[in-house]
Design a protein around this motif. Sequence first.
Motif, PDB file in Angstrom:
ATOM      1  N   THR B 228       0.805  -1.213   0.000  1.00  0.00           N
ATOM      2  CA  THR B 228       0.000   0.000   0.000  1.00  0.00           C
ATOM      3  C   THR B 228       0.848   1.277   0.000  1.00  0.00           C
ATOM      4  OG1 THR B 228      -1.847  -1.116   1.077  1.00  0.00           O
ATOM      5  CG2 THR B 228      -1.746   1.278   1.293  1.00  0.00           C
ATOM      6  N   SER B 232       1.136   3.615  -3.337  1.00  0.00           N
ATOM      7  CA  SER B 232       0.469   4.910  -3.149  1.00  0.00           C
ATOM      8  C   SER B 232       1.425   6.033  -3.473  1.00  0.00           C
ATOM      9  CB  SER B 232      -0.005   5.068  -1.697  1.00  0.00           C
ATOM     10  OG  SER B 232      -1.061   4.178  -1.440  1.00  0.00           O
ATOM     11  N   TYR B 237      -1.413   9.002  -5.406  1.00  0.00           N
ATOM     12  CA  TYR B 237      -2.661   9.103  -4.640  1.00  0.00           C
ATOM     13  C   TYR B 237      -2.830   7.796  -3.880  1.00  0.00           C
ATOM     14  CZ  TYR B 237      -4.375   6.624  -8.790  1.00  0.00           C
ATOM     15  OH  TYR B 237      -4.530   5.742  -9.817  1.00  0.00           O
ATOM     16  N   HIS B 238      -3.721   7.802  -2.905  1.00  0.00           N
ATOM     17  CA  HIS B 238      -3.795   6.636  -2.041  1.00  0.00           C
ATOM     18  C   HIS B 238      -4.437   5.440  -2.752  1.00  0.00           C
ATOM     19  CE1 HIS B 238      -3.769   4.418   1.699  1.00  0.00           C
ATOM     20  NE2 HIS B 238      -4.944   3.944   1.322  1.00  0.00           N
ATOM     21  N   ASP B 240      -5.025   1.088  -2.155  1.00  0.00           N
ATOM     22  CA  ASP B 240      -4.893  -0.018  -1.218  1.00  0.00           C
ATOM     23  C   ASP B 240      -4.486  -1.253  -1.965  1.00  0.00           C
ATOM     24  OD1 ASP B 240      -5.479   0.699   1.529  1.00  0.00           O
ATOM     25  OD2 ASP B 240      -7.405   1.387   0.708  1.00  0.00           O
TER      26      ASP B 240
END
Lengths: 264, 274
Positions: B228, B232, B237-238, B240
């Motif tokens: 993750t 990321s 951007y984030h 998962d």
Amino acid sequence: MFSTFMAHAWIVATMVAVVAGAVGFFVVARRAAFAAHALPLGAFPGAAAASLLGVSQLLGLVVFSALGVAAIARLQRGERREVASALWLALSLAVGTLLLGFSGQYVQSIYGLLFGEVLGISRGQLVGVAALGVVALSVLVLFARRLLLESLSEDLAGAAVGRSSRLEWVFLGILALSSAIAVPVVGALLVFSLMVGPASAARAFTDRPWRALAVSVALAIGTVWAAIALSYLSNWPVGFFVGVLSAACYVAGRLHGGGVAQAA
Amino acid sequence: MTDPSMALAVEQVCIALGGRRVLRDVSFRLEAGEFCGLIGSNGSGKTTLLRAILGFVRLEAGRIRLAGHSAGTGLIGYVPQKIALDPGLPLRARDVVALGLDGARLGPALPSRARRARVDEMLQAVGALEFAEQRVGLLSGGQQQRVLVAHALVRRPRLLLLDEPLANLDVRSTAEIVALLRRLSRDYGAAVLLSAHDVNPLLSAMDRVIYLANGSAVAGRADDVVRTEVLSSLYGYHVDVVRVHGRVVVVAAEASEQIHAAVARNPEHTAPVP
Ligand SMILES: Nc1ncnc2c1ncn2[C@@H]1O[C@H](COP(=O)(O)OP(=O)(O)O)[C@@H](O)[C@H]1O
Ligand SMILES: [Mg+2]
């Protein structure tokens, strides 16, 4: 039909057929039929210019073929090969029209250049054709494997030699030489039929590349021999029979390799 | 050049195409015999990177070193991305492999027993002997793939580049090809760099993975990279990284909540891949 008068015709036509059949194999493999049409037709004003200047016709053809190669290869960097070939063809035909305007009295020889005049071959021409034919074939044999690999995939050929280069100059050069020798015999309008017909038929008869090349040469020889014989008997132009018989080769190939053709 | 175990070193490579920066400061190494996935979505620069290694694309900055050579010596096996083999070309599968052996040479090819034996051995190794005599343009996509792998490997290169060889294969053929490539890589001592947009089929086979996104790359062992935090930061951007039933799903935050919820509701089924 086999008199000394005809001997030159048989010899020169056989040489032209060998070269056209071999070069034609790569013309078809590289999908360059249009370039094979544009180069000889674009070279024919060279012969017209040569007769105006009073120099050898073969020289004029070679010079204009070389110009055609340079033009197509250069234009090809920005455009596709078809577009480059078409541009060259338009330009050289314009020049040809102008030259024809200057030389009204050469109509008979112009007709021969467009449709072929196998019977008028002199001994000097014969030697010229043989010399250029040997050069074209030698270069072809030298680069045959790489040309074949490039026909399979340019990327694979690039990976094998370690850079992304094409043999387009070499190929067009061979094409130009063979056009120059074939134009006086077969005619500028019909050279490409002799290159494309037997070669595209050959690939229907075998799956082996070098065998297909040999079949292409054999069919081309058969085509010109039959064309000369028929022309002699009927008094019709040789070029007519070359065109018709080349097309017949192609049709025979399609019929024979029906499955292959459909899958393609 | 001093390190004999190195197969490929890509050092701070920048590439611009059509005035646009496609790759920026990409660095990684491949050890001899390593099996490495090059993962990225469409347009992330996988093909560009592979073509740069082959010497087809000019580097704006940086350097690419190959085992004992500089780039462009022709000793790299390559299977391009889109291979549309002309069905009209009179060329058997066997001829394609022979062209891999000496297609770049000048002069006519003289048939020899040794040459034939090498071609046969290679056809056998990729499982292509049974269609060796057939016209290559008429073979199925999967069969052509095997023939092209044989073409690429027959000269025993130290490095084999494959551009999206798993695209357009069904699940079973995918697993077969991955297993085959893994085995060939070991048998022939060739480092393999294989591009793909999905990491999953490669997870069990890879020694190393390179992720490409936004022109940048992260490289390392799969367990260290497919995480993750790492992805990321690469994507900017984030995301998962969700592991479900041995598969990896990389999802943007919002979608990942839905997947977590779906898995929680019904743990028997694999979560939908967005
Ligand atoms: N010849 C080119 N000129 C300009 N841009 C290009 C060229 N080739 C590729 N690109 C661009 O470079 C980026 C990377 O492409 P590519 O390497 O093919 O990605 P991938 O193989 O990962 O799908 C894409 O955005 C593509 O549009
Ligand atoms: Mg790509």
